[in-house]
Write a protein that holds these residues in place. Structure first.
Motif, mmCIF file in Angstrom:
data_model
loop_
_atom_site.group_PDB
_atom_site.id
_atom_site.type_symbol
_atom_site.label_atom_id
_atom_site.label_comp_id
_atom_site.label_asym_id
_atom_site.label_seq_id
_atom_site.Cartn_x
_atom_site.Cartn_y
_atom_site.Cartn_z
ATOM 1 N N TRP A 108 12.347 -55.737 -67.234
ATOM 2 C CA TRP A 108 11.373 -56.763 -67.635
ATOM 3 C C TRP A 108 10.182 -56.150 -68.345
ATOM 4 O O TRP A 108 9.594 -56.752 -69.229
ATOM 5 C CB TRP A 108 10.934 -57.557 -66.403
ATOM 6 N N CYS A 109 9.831 -54.936 -67.965
ATOM 7 C CA CYS A 109 8.686 -54.297 -68.624
ATOM 8 C C CYS A 109 9.000 -53.951 -70.079
ATOM 9 O O CYS A 109 8.166 -54.061 -70.960
ATOM 10 C CB CYS A 109 8.288 -53.036 -67.871
ATOM 11 N N ASP A 110 10.205 -53.514 -70.334
ATOM 12 C CA ASP A 110 10.573 -53.048 -71.668
ATOM 13 C C ASP A 110 11.144 -54.141 -72.566
ATOM 14 O O ASP A 110 11.411 -53.910 -73.745
ATOM 15 C CB ASP A 110 11.599 -51.918 -71.553
ATOM 16 N N ASP A 111 11.364 -55.348 -71.984
ATOM 17 C CA ASP A 111 11.840 -56.474 -72.787
ATOM 18 C C ASP A 111 13.176 -56.189 -73.475
ATOM 19 O O ASP A 111 13.397 -56.624 -74.618
ATOM 20 C CB ASP A 111 10.810 -56.863 -73.859
ATOM 21 N N VAL A 112 14.078 -55.491 -72.802
ATOM 22 C CA VAL A 112 15.345 -55.131 -73.433
ATOM 23 C C VAL A 112 16.123 -56.367 -73.859
ATOM 24 O O VAL A 112 16.468 -56.531 -75.036
ATOM 25 C CB VAL A 112 16.198 -54.270 -72.463
ATOM 26 N N LEU A 113 16.406 -57.248 -72.911
ATOM 27 C CA LEU A 113 17.145 -58.466 -73.245
ATOM 28 C C LEU A 113 16.238 -59.507 -73.889
ATOM 29 O O LEU A 113 16.684 -60.277 -74.743
ATOM 30 C CB LEU A 113 17.779 -59.061 -71.978
ATOM 31 N N MET A 114 14.975 -59.528 -73.484
ATOM 32 C CA MET A 114 14.062 -60.548 -73.979
ATOM 33 C C MET A 114 13.787 -60.397 -75.474
ATOM 34 O O MET A 114 13.645 -61.374 -76.197
ATOM 35 C CB MET A 114 12.746 -60.499 -73.192
ATOM 36 N N GLU A 115 13.726 -59.159 -75.919
ATOM 37 C CA GLU A 115 13.538 -58.917 -77.355
ATOM 38 C C GLU A 115 14.712 -59.473 -78.143
ATOM 39 O O GLU A 115 14.536 -60.082 -79.196
ATOM 40 C CB GLU A 115 13.399 -57.409 -77.613
ATOM 41 N N ALA A 116 15.931 -59.273 -77.615
ATOM 42 C CA ALA A 116 17.116 -59.777 -78.306
ATOM 43 C C ALA A 116 17.101 -61.289 -78.397
ATOM 44 O O ALA A 116 17.578 -61.874 -79.373
ATOM 45 C CB ALA A 116 18.380 -59.304 -77.583
ATOM 46 N N ALA A 117 16.525 -61.956 -77.392
ATOM 47 C CA ALA A 117 16.449 -63.415 -77.389
ATOM 48 C C ALA A 117 15.236 -63.945 -78.147
ATOM 49 O O ALA A 117 15.095 -65.156 -78.321
ATOM 50 C CB ALA A 117 16.417 -63.933 -75.951
ATOM 51 N N GLY A 118 14.361 -63.047 -78.578
ATOM 52 C CA GLY A 118 13.176 -63.479 -79.319
ATOM 53 C C GLY A 118 12.097 -64.078 -78.460
ATOM 54 O O GLY A 118 11.171 -64.725 -78.972
ATOM 55 N N LEU A 119 12.145 -63.854 -77.146
ATOM 56 C CA LEU A 119 11.199 -64.503 -76.247
ATOM 57 C C LEU A 119 9.767 -63.971 -76.340
ATOM 58 O O LEU A 119 8.816 -64.762 -76.300
ATOM 59 C CB LEU A 119 11.698 -64.393 -74.800
ATOM 60 N N PRO A 120 9.552 -62.656 -76.479
ATOM 61 C CA PRO A 120 8.162 -62.177 -76.525
ATOM 62 C C PRO A 120 7.345 -62.767 -77.666
ATOM 63 O O PRO A 120 6.115 -62.826 -77.587
ATOM 64 C CB PRO A 120 8.324 -60.653 -76.676
ATOM 65 N N GLY A 121 7.981 -63.222 -78.712
ATOM 66 C CA GLY A 121 7.251 -63.791 -79.840
ATOM 67 C C GLY A 121 6.962 -65.273 -79.682
ATOM 68 O O GLY A 121 6.292 -65.866 -80.527
ATOM 69 N N GLN A 122 7.452 -65.869 -78.591
ATOM 70 C CA GLN A 122 7.245 -67.299 -78.397
ATOM 71 C C GLN A 122 5.901 -67.575 -77.731
ATOM 72 O O GLN A 122 5.293 -66.704 -77.100
ATOM 73 C CB GLN A 122 8.374 -67.874 -77.539
ATOM 74 N N GLU A 123 5.457 -68.819 -77.847
ATOM 75 C CA GLU A 123 4.185 -69.224 -77.258
ATOM 76 C C GLU A 123 4.267 -69.133 -75.739
ATOM 77 O O GLU A 123 5.256 -69.549 -75.125
ATOM 78 C CB GLU A 123 3.850 -70.658 -77.677
ATOM 79 N N PHE A 124 3.232 -68.601 -75.114
ATOM 80 C CA PHE A 124 3.177 -68.467 -73.655
ATOM 81 C C PHE A 124 1.736 -68.720 -73.217
ATOM 82 O O PHE A 124 1.013 -67.816 -72.818
ATOM 83 C CB PHE A 124 3.654 -67.068 -73.245
ATOM 84 N N PRO A 125 1.277 -69.970 -73.309
ATOM 85 C CA PRO A 125 -0.139 -70.274 -73.112
ATOM 86 C C PRO A 125 -0.621 -70.031 -71.688
ATOM 87 O O PRO A 125 0.136 -70.172 -70.721
ATOM 88 C CB PRO A 125 -0.241 -71.758 -73.479
ATOM 89 N N GLU A 126 -1.889 -69.681 -71.585
ATOM 90 C CA GLU A 126 -2.541 -69.538 -70.290
ATOM 91 C C GLU A 126 -2.927 -70.914 -69.752
ATOM 92 O O GLU A 126 -2.963 -71.897 -70.491
ATOM 93 C CB GLU A 126 -3.785 -68.660 -70.425
ATOM 94 N N GLY A 127 -3.228 -70.968 -68.450
ATOM 95 C CA GLY A 127 -3.680 -72.219 -67.848
ATOM 96 C C GLY A 127 -2.645 -73.317 -67.906
ATOM 97 O O GLY A 127 -2.992 -74.493 -68.019
ATOM 98 N N ALA A 128 -1.365 -72.944 -67.810
ATOM 99 C CA ALA A 128 -0.280 -73.919 -67.912
ATOM 100 C C ALA A 128 0.663 -73.786 -66.716
ATOM 101 O O ALA A 128 0.805 -72.707 -66.133
ATOM 102 C CB ALA A 128 0.498 -73.732 -69.209
#
Length: 305
Positions: free
Chosen positions: A8-28
């Protein structure tokens, strides 16, 4: 090879799915669907959110801890159960006002669908916070996908009242529906439910009984309503159930004009369920068919007033 924590720290699978570039708002508040049995059904997005929020609001923190530990996720938990949902919503609100991100989960499936969560979501939405759904497994959709219904659409009813008059009335109202509908039931009440459905539905109506969905002993069986009482007697209850009623099959014949006439006269004098039982003995027609006719008659009379 990465450890689970590094995954989870290195975003191995998440990078492939494009998730780190998606919106992740605070206070939600993130409403996260989790597996209903098979851990392989969790989504990458659910894991990504759970690994990055500041807290997880769980129906049962012990069950959620098992899920989090399985995937190497360490995060603060707080309890949001059926009986403390208002207090749980207040705890979440305090975190959201600090700009924290909170995930809401139930023990299995999607929160607020016959599970705690709906009240908390309503309170937080009313307070102006953003609610972000993270789709995941759902027992009703899973069962429907394997049911092979002939009818279009469906009504989700969920759990009936547990006992007494409220249960009988809710069951009769549900069975009067001609379109497909879906019930949930617990193992200790499934035998009674199947017997009641067999006595209330028209004999030829298709019923799909699903249990232990996505697990080792998953079973999805299709029966006619007339077969339900016998099935209930020989069936060993196991796990949670989804029971699906297909659309009401077309009838070749119905009530005669003479029978409809005296039923119209008596309809204002007797409860529909009692009158249907009397008429079924007199006419030989199924009680549920007559009950459905009486409900439609009542609705038509109400609309015309």
């Amino acid at each position: 090879m990465n450890s689970l924590n590094n995954l989870w720290c290195d975003d191995v699978l998440m990078e492939a799915a494009g998730l780190p570039g998606q919106e992740f708002p605070e206070g939600a508040l993130y409403v996260v669907g989790v597996p209903i049995g098979n851990m392989g059904d969790i989504t990458l997005r659910a894991l990504w959110v759970l690994s990055r929020v500041d807290a997880v609001a769980a129906e049962d923190t012990r069950e959620t801890r098992k899920l989090l530990e399985r995937f190497g996720i360490e995060v603060r938990q707080l309890s949001v159960r059926e009986h403390n949902e208002r207090h749980g919503a207040e705890q979440i609100e305090a975190l959201l006002r600090e700009g924290k991100r909170v995930a809401l989960v139930t023990d299995a499936g999607t929160p607020a669908i016959s599970d705690p969560g709906a009240r908390a979501v309503a309170v937080l939405r009313e307070a102006g916070f953003r609610i972000i759904p993270i789709p995941g497994p759902s027992a009703v959709v899973t069962a429907l996908s394997a049911a092979g219904l002939t009818g279009q659409g469906f009504t989700f009813i969920g759990f009936l009242p547990p006992q007494g008059r409220a249960r009988r009335e809710a069951l009769e109202t549900a069975c009067a529906r001609r379109e497909p509908f879906v019930l949930y039931e617990a193992p200790h009440r499934i035998t009674d439910l199947l017997k009641e459905l067999g006595e209330t539905l028209s004999p030829g109506r298709k019923v799909v009984v699903a249990r232990e969905l996505t697990k080792k002993f998953e079973t999805v069986i299709s029966l006619n309503a007339a077969e339900l009482p016998q099935y209930a007697m020989t069936h060993e209850p196991r796990g949670e159930y989804v029971v699906i009623m297909d659309e009401e099959p077309p009838k070749e014949e119905g009530l005669s004009p003479a029978d409809e006439a005296w039923l119209r006269d008596l309809a204002p004098e007797l409860p529909a369920s009692r009158l249907a039982a009397i008429a079924a003995r007199r006419t030989g027609r199924p009680r549920q068919e007559i009950y459905s006719w009486l409900i439609r008659l009542r609705d038509d009379q109400t609309d015309s007033q």
